[in-house]
Scaffold this active site. Structure first.
Site, PDB file in Angstrom:
ATOM      1  CG  ASN A  21     -17.048 -88.658  12.704  1.00 22.26           C
ATOM      2  OD1 ASN A  21     -17.447 -89.919  12.279  1.00 22.26           O
ATOM      3  ND2 ASN A  21     -16.671 -88.607  14.083  1.00 22.26           N
ATOM      4  CG  HIS A 113     -23.213 -81.686  18.073  1.00 22.56           C
ATOM      5  ND1 HIS A 113     -22.633 -80.369  19.223  1.00 22.56           N
ATOM      6  CD2 HIS A 113     -24.218 -81.748  19.527  1.00 22.56           C
ATOM      7  CE1 HIS A 113     -22.939 -80.717  20.875  1.00 22.56           C
ATOM      8  NE2 HIS A 113     -23.861 -81.118  20.742  1.00 22.56           N
TER       9      HIS A 113
HETATM   10  C1  GAR Z   1     -17.457 -86.752  18.299  1.00 21.21           C
HETATM   11  O1  GAR Z   1     -18.490 -87.017  19.198  1.00 21.21           O
HETATM   12  C2  GAR Z   1     -17.785 -85.993  17.310  1.00 21.21           C
HETATM   13  O2  GAR Z   1     -19.534 -85.652  17.301  1.00 21.21           O
HETATM   14  C3  GAR Z   1     -17.748 -84.735  18.691  1.00 21.21           C
HETATM   15  O3  GAR Z   1     -16.031 -84.653  18.609  1.00 21.21           O
HETATM   16  C4  GAR Z   1     -15.974 -85.706  18.481  1.00 21.21           C
HETATM   17  C5  GAR Z   1     -14.945 -86.095  17.901  1.00 21.21           C
HETATM   18  O4  GAR Z   1     -14.362 -87.890  17.534  1.00 21.21           O
HETATM   19  N1  GAR Z   1     -17.593 -83.544  17.818  1.00 21.21           N
HETATM   20  C6  GAR Z   1     -18.294 -81.856  18.675  1.00 21.21           C
HETATM   21  O5  GAR Z   1     -18.384 -82.385  19.485  1.00 21.21           O
HETATM   22  C7  GAR Z   1     -18.583 -80.588  18.330  1.00 21.21           C
HETATM   23  N2  GAR Z   1     -19.154 -80.022  18.871  1.00 21.21           N
HETATM   24  P1  GAR Z   1     -12.677 -88.028  16.517  1.00 21.21           P
HETATM   25  O6  GAR Z   1     -12.344 -87.439  16.258  1.00 21.21           O
HETATM   26  O7  GAR Z   1     -12.987 -89.639  16.930  1.00 21.21           O
HETATM   27  O8  GAR Z   1     -14.325 -87.903  14.776  1.00 21.21           O
END
Ligand code: GAR
Length: 201
Positions: A21, A113
């Site tokens: 992200n 989330h």
């Molecule tokens: C994503 O799916 C985000 O929504 C989740 O962690 C992942 C991070 O991916 N966040 C949570 O669970 C927060 N409660 P990334 O490091 O590839 O962006």
């Protein structure tokens, strides 16, 4: 520190993991799909992919956790202020935001989330656990939610959601990748809209 003078909103990031992200938002800024300037990354995990991404993209970064200092919330707040951050973006950040940060950045901290909040949020609900809960509940739909951060885990005002269908045979892993794909559409769009709102108030 980046001293570039610009009318762009200065973005500070908190991330714990792979950082997809974070990278997606950097690229959206670069493509002018988002009127923001990625300035700073703070990670609680010195081995995070997010730190590698910051290095590769010449973004200042710091590792701040309870291992590196006695009061991470205070230290994170200091850094965000030192870098004149306007808007804080949680991009896969697995720690709770503390009271210093909330006081310093009221309605200026966004989170994504990986479920359709209020379903499957709250303390301990992150990553694969969320997708397993969706499967166990036999939900027909899941998705991603962007919301403001307040003192309660995953309870701040919802700014936007995107749904995905839960198909027969989906696993926690397949749901994670389907949801992540919509996160990459949703998050830059909502950040862009939110920047528009705060610049008009
Ligand atoms: C994503 O799916 C985000 O929504 C989740 O962690 C992942 C991070 O991916 N966040 C949570 O669970 C927060 N409660 P990334 O490091 O590839 O962006």
């Amino acid at each position: 520190m980046n001293k570039l003078v610009t009318n762009k909103t200065r973005l500070g990031f908190l991330a714990s993991g792979a950082g997809s992200n974070f990278l997606n938002i950097i690229e959206s800024c670069r493509a002018n799909a988002l009127n923001g300037l990625p300035i700073l990354l703070i990670s609680n995990n010195s081995n995070s992919g997010a730190i590698q991404i910051a290095k590769q993209n010449n973004i200042d970064y710091f590792h701040i956790s309870s291992k590196t200092c006695s009061d991470p919330d205070l230290e994170i707040t200091r850094k965000m202020k030192e870098y004149n951050i306007d808007l804080v973006i949680l991009a896969g950040y697995m720690k709770k935001i503390g009271s210093e940060m909330l006081a310093e950045f009221p309605s200026r901290i966004l989170n994504i989330h990986p479920s359709l909040l209020p379903r499957h949020g709250g303390a301990g609900m992150f990553g694969e656990k969320v997708h397993r809960a969706v499967l166990e509940s036999r939900d027909k739909k899941t998705g991603a939610t962007v919301h403001l951060v307040n003192e309660e885990f995953d309870k701040g005002r919802i700014l936007g959601q995107l749904e995905v269908d839960v198909a027969m045979g989906d696993t926690a892993e397949s749901l994670a990748s389907k949801v992540l794909a919509v996160e990459h559409i949703l998050y830059p769009k909502i950040i862009s809209e939110y920047i528009g709102q705060i610049n008009n108030t």
